[in-house]
Design a protein around this motif. Structure first.
Motif, short mmCIF file in Angstrom:
data_model
loop_
_atom_site.label_atom_id
_atom_site.label_comp_id
_atom_site.label_asym_id
_atom_site.label_seq_id
_atom_site.Cartn_x
_atom_site.Cartn_y
_atom_site.Cartn_z
N ILE A 1 76.73 -15.30 -45.84
CA ILE A 1 76.97 -14.80 -47.20
C ILE A 1 75.73 -14.01 -47.62
N ASN B 1 72.82 -17.88 -44.23
CA ASN B 1 73.72 -18.99 -44.00
C ASN B 1 74.23 -19.53 -45.33
N CYS B 2 75.47 -20.01 -45.31
CA CYS B 2 76.08 -20.45 -46.56
C CYS B 2 75.76 -21.92 -46.85
N ASP B 3 76.16 -22.38 -48.05
CA ASP B 3 76.05 -23.78 -48.47
C ASP B 3 77.48 -24.33 -48.55
N PRO B 4 78.07 -24.71 -47.42
CA PRO B 4 79.50 -25.00 -47.42
C PRO B 4 79.84 -26.42 -47.88
N SER C 1 75.84 -22.62 -40.89
CA SER C 1 77.15 -22.08 -40.53
C SER C 1 77.95 -23.07 -39.72
N ASN D 1 81.92 -21.84 -50.22
CA ASN D 1 80.46 -21.72 -50.30
C ASN D 1 80.03 -22.03 -51.72
N GLU E 1 78.08 -21.74 -54.86
CA GLU E 1 77.27 -20.67 -55.45
C GLU E 1 76.46 -21.13 -56.66
N LEU F 1 85.99 -19.56 -48.13
CA LEU F 1 85.63 -19.28 -46.74
C LEU F 1 86.79 -19.39 -45.77
#
Length: 822
Positions: free
Chosen positions: A163, A167-170, A194, A236, A238, A246
């Motif tokens: 993103i 790397n995202c915060d999933p 990821s 993700n 935010e 995602l």
């Protein structure tokens, strides 16, 4: 041993093609937006951009004309082409996209097609996969009734997108959905990854029965189970902004009828399982794609076929050799010659083979002035050899002057019909003449940089041509100039982007200038070999333009250059005089001595590697901030994503602290690793082990060793020292040849039948039109080679079949389930 053998099997992918043009691009937003539409295209593997064209100004039907080629270094689900409208004051706006699933790529491979653009919806931009486990439990409620409980364990995900380059915060939401219910639960957020490991379990009440009996034990009412499905959505986090979708997957609960425990990997899908709403016509995009996927087996599987091909230069006549047979049956397939050339180059067998096929072609050439002008096996082999071996030679010879031409962009049009209003033909002619003189001088003064192998080939061609046409004094030059001028330098000037001299296809005006220069160089290169006539020019304006050159001096320079690159005097390799830029581009560089994480730890830099040094700069063209001699590089290796929570990172280990670099995408990372590995692999003191993570908090994060000087905990990537300092994967090239031969099996059979007929029946040839497509000089010798080819191919196919029988199970990590389960 079987497990070791399977571990040596590699799946190698490559993509070659062209983004040709778009037409009738639809409106983006705002009134009259179409009239000012400046667009560009990108290529993405899933959601990772790996290629971008130049911006095309103000047209709803732009011609991009951009060639691309790259090795695909990782698994992917979807290949996408996006058309964007360039915006000065805000984010570029998507016009539309073409998405092709990996499974469908082979349908379009080798073809040119128009594709309708589809709308770009954020909810459809997904990638990655999720690992799930489901089971049904029996539960007894407080009232004593018996019901069913759905237990869902979300184990992990892999390959979630970046993103904004990070790397995202999933996190995941898990829902049980039915006609009159939607129970939702949520996992914890995993930071900067990821590949999140969730390992969370959720419980959902499915249905109740009014009474309990053994008969109804673990049964779910038919109507309920048909209507229920379990839905997993990945998001993700935010924080202050809206969370980003995602991907999702949906699994019908009825799958548990046959299997009380269901555990599988699922590919994430667009929201609503990819349902499309009706949209306006956004236009279309013309693409040419060639996707190749090779399953490369262990090396010993290829030994028989490889040996048969390497024997080719010694076979008499050469037309009966395995390499020549491949070229004969695949003469319409341009890509067929390249793997043979690579294989012969690696094993130092190229010169004898190409000399033998050149003799065969010369025997069929009746006029000296048509020597090596056709698209024969000999010319195709030499073309491919020059592109491989002469890459650095082109860069050091032409790149500086090509850059000057493209960046200064002086008007050079001399065709009276194409002159624009206000153009001065005299000034244009002077500009063109200046450019031609610079290109011509760069070429004719470059003989000391010509690779030895090219010189060996040119020397052989010159000798063979003189032997074939002893009465023609010019043929010794035309045999060489037809390659080095007409097929090498002139073509590189015409299409610098195809030879990696420029990153993009030039603008139409610059392209026209390069066309005029290329035409001139072709004729100048022919002067010393053919005649002083200008009859090669059909255009009067080009004829007049040439009168400004001093013909005799040009002829003298051309002859001197051709003599130097094809003489019988063997020249010693002294290396290139100038530094050759092997690769350069934008990267993110990890600042030295910083804390492990933090936004300020990475800075944008311009990375540049030549055959002498690796350097990084604040911007392109600026003074170097750091220079590392390539001789001091001890290893170049990938860096684990966990080191800095970033993808596509690699490290350059040298005499000081490691240099940590993040490439723009997986293709770029792979290219940097290849180039840096190639330029440093012969260095003394190269490491045999390395640390795949970084040293922080008093220890290496990979092995937890507390000593900063501790030896690495992982073996370095092994490199095979190839001849000519070329990276040639012989196993892959032999697998390519096997695939080409297998796909041409019917032609092999036709050739075998032709040989049998010719060997048995020595009278007038019947069905001559059928046999004339093959070169058969000695039918018995050719027949024997065909039999040998068939035997080694059958054994190699058997080896493939053995491996195919152990294909990954549907639902496994390597073969995840697509869409809803049934």
């Amino acid at each position: 041993m079987a497990e070791e053998d399977d571990a040596r099997i590699r799946i190698l992918q490559s993509l070659r093609g062209k983004i040709c043009e778009a037409k009738n691009l639809g409106p983006v937003s705002g009134p009259n937006r179409q009239r000012d539409l400046c667009t560009f295209c990108t290529i993405s593997l899933d959601q990772e951009e790996v290629f971008r064209t130049k911006v095309f100004d103000k047209s709803v039907s732009p011609f991009y004309g951009e060639d691309f080629y790259f090795e695909i270094p990782r698994p992917f689900q979807c290949l996408s082409f996006y058309v964007y409208a360039k915006s000065v004051f805000q984010r570029d706006l998507p016009v539309g996209k073409v998405s092709i699933r990996k499974d469908d790529l082979l349908k379009y491979s080798g073809k040119e097609d128009w594709f309708s653009l589809q709308p770009v919806d954020p909810n459809s931009e997904v990638q990655g996969k999720v690992h799930l486990e489901m089971r049904l439990n029996e539960v007894i409620t407080e009232t004593g009734s018996v019901g069913q409980q759905l237990v869902v364990r979300i184990i992990e995900c892999q390959g979630l997108p970046l993103i904004s380059g990070q790397n995202c915060d999933p996190y995941a939401t898990v829902s049980l959905v039915g006609p009159a219910r939607s129970d939702q639960k949520k996992t914890k957020v995993k930071k900067k990854t990821s590949n999140p490991q969730f390992e969370e379990t959720f419980f959902f009440e499915v249905t109740r029965s009014s009474s309990y009996s053994k008969k109804s034990h673990f049964q779910v009412e038919e109507e309920d189970i048909e209507k229920l499905e379990m839905k997993v959505d990945l998001w993700n986090n935010e924080n202050l902004a809206q969370d980003v979708f995602l991907g999702e997957t949906r699994v019908p609960v009825k799958i548990l009828r046959n299997d009380h425990i269901h555990k599988a990997w699922y590919l994430l899908q667009p929201k609503g399982n990819g349902s499309k709403s009706k949209s306006d016509d956004l236009g279309s995009l013309r693409l040419k794609l060639t996707y190749i996927e090779d399953t490369v087996l262990p090396s010993d599987c290829y030994t028989p076929l490889c040996n048969l091909l390497l024997k080719s230069p010694d076979v008499k006549p050469i037309s009966a050799s395995a390499a020549h047979i491949l070229g004969d049956i695949c003469r319409e397939r341009y890509e067929a010659v390249l793997p043979v050339v690579r294989l012969l180059l690696h094993h130092n067998r190229f010169v004898p083979f190409v000399s033998a096929v050149a003799v065969l072609e010369l025997d069929n050439t009746q006029e000296a002035n048509t020597i090596f002008r056709g698209n024969s096996l000999a010319t195709r082999c030499i073309d491919d050899m020059m592109k491989i071996v002469g890459k650095s030679y082109l860069a050091v010879t032409l790149k500086p002057v090509i850059d000057e031409i493209c960046e200064s962009n002086k008007a050079c049009e001399i065709d009276p019909i194409k002159l624009k209003e206000g153009d001065n033909v005299v000034v244009n002619k002077e500009n063109l003449q200046g450019y031609v003189q610079k290109v011509f001088s760069s070429i004719t003064q470059s003989s000391s940089n010509c690779p030895l192998l090219m010189c060996d080939v040119f020397r052989s061609l010159r000798h063979l041509a003189c032997k074939r046409f002893p009465a023609d004094p010019h043929v010794q030059y035309s045999a060489v100039s037809s390659f080095v001028f007409l097929r090498f330098f002139a073509v590189a000037v015409l299409s610098p982007h195809s030879f990696q001299l420029r990153s993009h296809h030039p603008d139409p005006e610059i392209s026209r200038t390069l066309t005029l220069i290329s035409k001139t160089i072709q004729t100048l290169g022919s002067w010393g070999s053919l005649s002083k006539k200008l009859s090669s020019f059909k255009e009067t304006y080009m004829y007049d333009f040439f009168k400004s050159f001093q013909e005799d001096k040009c002829i003298e320079k051309v002859k001197k250059f051709l003599d130097e690159i094809s003489s019988n005097v063997s020249k010693e390799s002294s290396g290139l005089e100038d530094a050759v830029v092997l690769k350069e581009g934008k990267v993110q560089k990890r600042a030295q001595g910083r804390k492990r994480l933090g936004k300020k730890n990475f800075k944008k830099r311009w990375l540049r590697v030549t055959n002498r040094e690796l350097s990084y700069h604040k911007h392109k063209g600026k003074e170097a901030l750091c220079i590392i001699n390539v001789k001091n590089i001890k290893a170049v290796e990938k860096l684990d994503e966990s080191a800095f929570n970033r993808k596509n990172m690699f490290q350059v280990i040298h005499s000081e602290k490691p240099l940590y670099v993040q490439a723009g995408n997986c293709i770029e990372a792979s290219d940097w690793l290849e180039v840096l590995g190639q330029v440093s692999r012969c260095n003394e003191g190269r490491l045999t082990t390395f640390h795949p993570s970084n040293y922080t908090g008093g220890a290496w994060q990979c092995c937890k060793n507390q000593s900063t000087n501790a030896p690495g905990c992982k073996p370095c990537t092994t490199t095979v020292l190839a001849n000519l300092q070329l990276d040639i994967d012989c196993d892959r090239e032999t697998e390519r040849i096997f695939s080409l031969l297998s796909s041409s099996n019917s032609k092999l059979q036709d050739m075998e039948d032709a040989c049998a007929s010719m060997a048995v029946y020595q009278g007038p040839q019947r069905e001559q039109e059928e046999y004339s497509k093959f070169t058969i000089q000695e039918p018995k010798e050719t027949f024997q080679t065909l039999k040998q080819l068939r035997n080694v191919m059958e054994e190699l196919q058997r080896q493939h079949n053995i491996r195919n029988d152990t294909a990954a199970q549907y639902g496994s990590l390597d073969n995840p389930i697509v869409g809803k389960a049934s």
